[in-house]
Design a protein around this motif. Structure first.
Motif: not given
Lengths: 262, 202
Positions: A62-65, A90-91, A95-96, A99, A102-103, A106, A118, A218, B138, B180, B183
């Motif tokens: 969850r720290f994509y940026d 994270d979950f 999709d995660e 994501w 995809s980063i 590069k 996780h 961790h 969650w 985010n 991105y």
């Protein structure tokens, strides 16, 4: 009517917006077996040389940026390959994984991933296996054997089989390599590592006489210590929101660690 | 997991059975007002983050300005990598209605929310006992979704059918996006579903 129906079904299934479930295990062909492909690239492109340079990072969850900025920074550094020390997601949702890759794709060097606690959430373990490959794997390059291990014991209710210490011992036996480097998500001195296996882990590394670094994630903070006073250095990389990664240089039975802030 | 497959087959069979019975009924006969628990409509949905296919029952509420649907969704291993079954409770508001001819009504915008529960021990709803308090915030089993969509209702000679679509996201993807925005784009976190509804007592 029939062509209309077929074209409707085609549009439905062809459109990536249609999701069957957050925990679906659907990985496109070009995102499968990523670790095997990375090892192939490492074997094919890295020449025979004394020193190997690794970038250590992990906990991309969850720290994509921040991961995106990491890639920009890491691409300016001449390293041989990158190790993502678990908690890719994270979950544990499909999709995660997509994501983060995809980063990470590069990067101008190969990257290898090991599973984090996780990533085991939901069907994450199945997604990881399809996308990256086995939970435990290894390869040898320039006399160094790199061993990647699932140490997320709590996710398996401390069943005594995670980490697989028998497999680890096998990996560290043999004369086809001079030095061993072990990488996993949860460090053995953390509460989430099976306490019944902590001493076994440290002992296997020590008795191999070939390991001097154990790499982890961790904890979300950097540490570099010898918790067992046995000459083996336990190096823990931070989570990506700390905007820091490590450069690990390995040569003979020596190593150096450098912190890079970005 | 075989059991879930059977459950889904039963839901589909029930959908077909009730549909055929209703279609066979003589619509000129005086019909008593159905009991409250008899659904107004039967649903069949594709995707929408609750299964490959979902079947269920729908109830019109608030003078047909909204509906509640209960769906059973199934994703087979051959398609989704693992057998996954869900139960979904969906609330849809229909704030805007456009008449398009005598028999067709268009709802250009629908908005709603649904809660899906993924069945099976593998997907915990509470944190299992061997985790410290607050270890994960969650639940694996419960997802909360919000969506916007559209719907068309058409009255055929004897019965009413609706076709709808929804585009939305869940709370986990939403929190991923909000933190985010550099991105991730909104398109990354959206997912879609589409379906039909068949009215039992038009």
């Amino acid at each position: 009517m029939r062509p209309l129906l077929f074209s409707f079904i085609f549009i439905l299934t062809g459109c990536s917006l249609f999701e069957y479930h957050p925990y679906e295990v659907i990985v496109p062909d070009d995102e499968q077996d990523l670790n095997a492909k990375a090892i192939q690239a490492i074997q094919a492109t890295i020449p025979q040389k004394d020193t190997l340079t690794l970038i250590l990072m992990g906990d991309t969850q969850r720290f994509y940026d921040d991961v995106d900025d990491f890639v920009t920074s890491a691409n300016t550094y001449a390293a041989d390959f990158v190790v993502l020390n678990g908690d890719i997601t994270d979950f544990g949702i499909n999709d995660e994984f997509h994501w983060v890759h995809s980063i990470m794709k590069k990067l101008n060097k190969p990257y290898l991933a090991v599973i984090g606690n996780h990533d085991v959430s939901g069907n994450g373990e199945l997604v990881f296996e399809k996308m990256y490959g086995s939970l435990n794997y290894s390869f040898i390059k320039n006399g160094f054997k790199f061993i990647f291990l699932n140490t997320n014991s709590r996710e398996y209710r401390f069943n005594g089989h995670v980490p697989d210490t028998t497999w680890l011992k096998d990996q560290l036996t043999g004369d086809d390599f001079s030095h061993g480097v072990v990488s996993s998500h949860v460090p053995p001195f953390d509460n989430d590592f099976d306490p019944a296996l902590e001493n076994a882990y440290a002992r296997i590394l020590r008795h191999s006489n070939k390991v001097n670094v154990s790499l982890h994630g961790h904890l979300h903070s950097y540490s570099n210590s010898q918790p067992y006073d046995d000459g083996i250095q336990y190096i823990v990389s931070t989570s990506m929101d700390q905007r820091m990664y490590l450069i690990l240089k390995l040569w003979d039975d020596k190593f150096s660690v450098k912190e890079v802030y970005y | 997991m075989k059991k879930n497959y059977k459950l889904f087959a039963i839901a589909i069979a029930l959908f077909c059975f009730v549909t055929s019975i209703t279609l066979a009924q003589d619509s000129t006969a005086a019909k008593p007002r159905p009991k409250w628990y008899i659904p107004d409509a039967l649903d069949l949905q594709y995707a929408g983050s609750i299964g490959f296919l979902s079947a269920g029952a729908g109830y019109d509420i608030i003078h047909k300005k909204a509906s509640i649907d209960i769906l059973f969704g199934y994703l087979p291993r051959a398609i989704g990598g693992n057998d996954i079954s869900t139960i979904t409770l969906k609330f849809t508001a229909l704030p805007w209605k456009i008449r398009a001819g005598d028999n067709t009504t268009i709802y250009p915008v629908t908005v709603g929310t649904f809660f899906s529960y993924t069945m099976g021990e593998k997907y915990s709803s509470d944190l299992p006992s061997w985790y410290p308090d607050g270890y994960y915030w969650w639940s694996e089993a419960v997802r909360v979704n919000i969506f916007v969509g559209g719907k068309v209702r058409h009255k055929f000679s004897k019965n009413i059918w609706e076709a709808y679509y929804e585009v939305g996201t869940n709370e986990l993807k939403l929190v991923s996006y909000v933190q985010n925005t550099g991105y991730l784009t909104v398109w990354d976190i959206l997912h879609a579903g589409a379906g039909v509804r068949f009215y039992l007592n038009p």
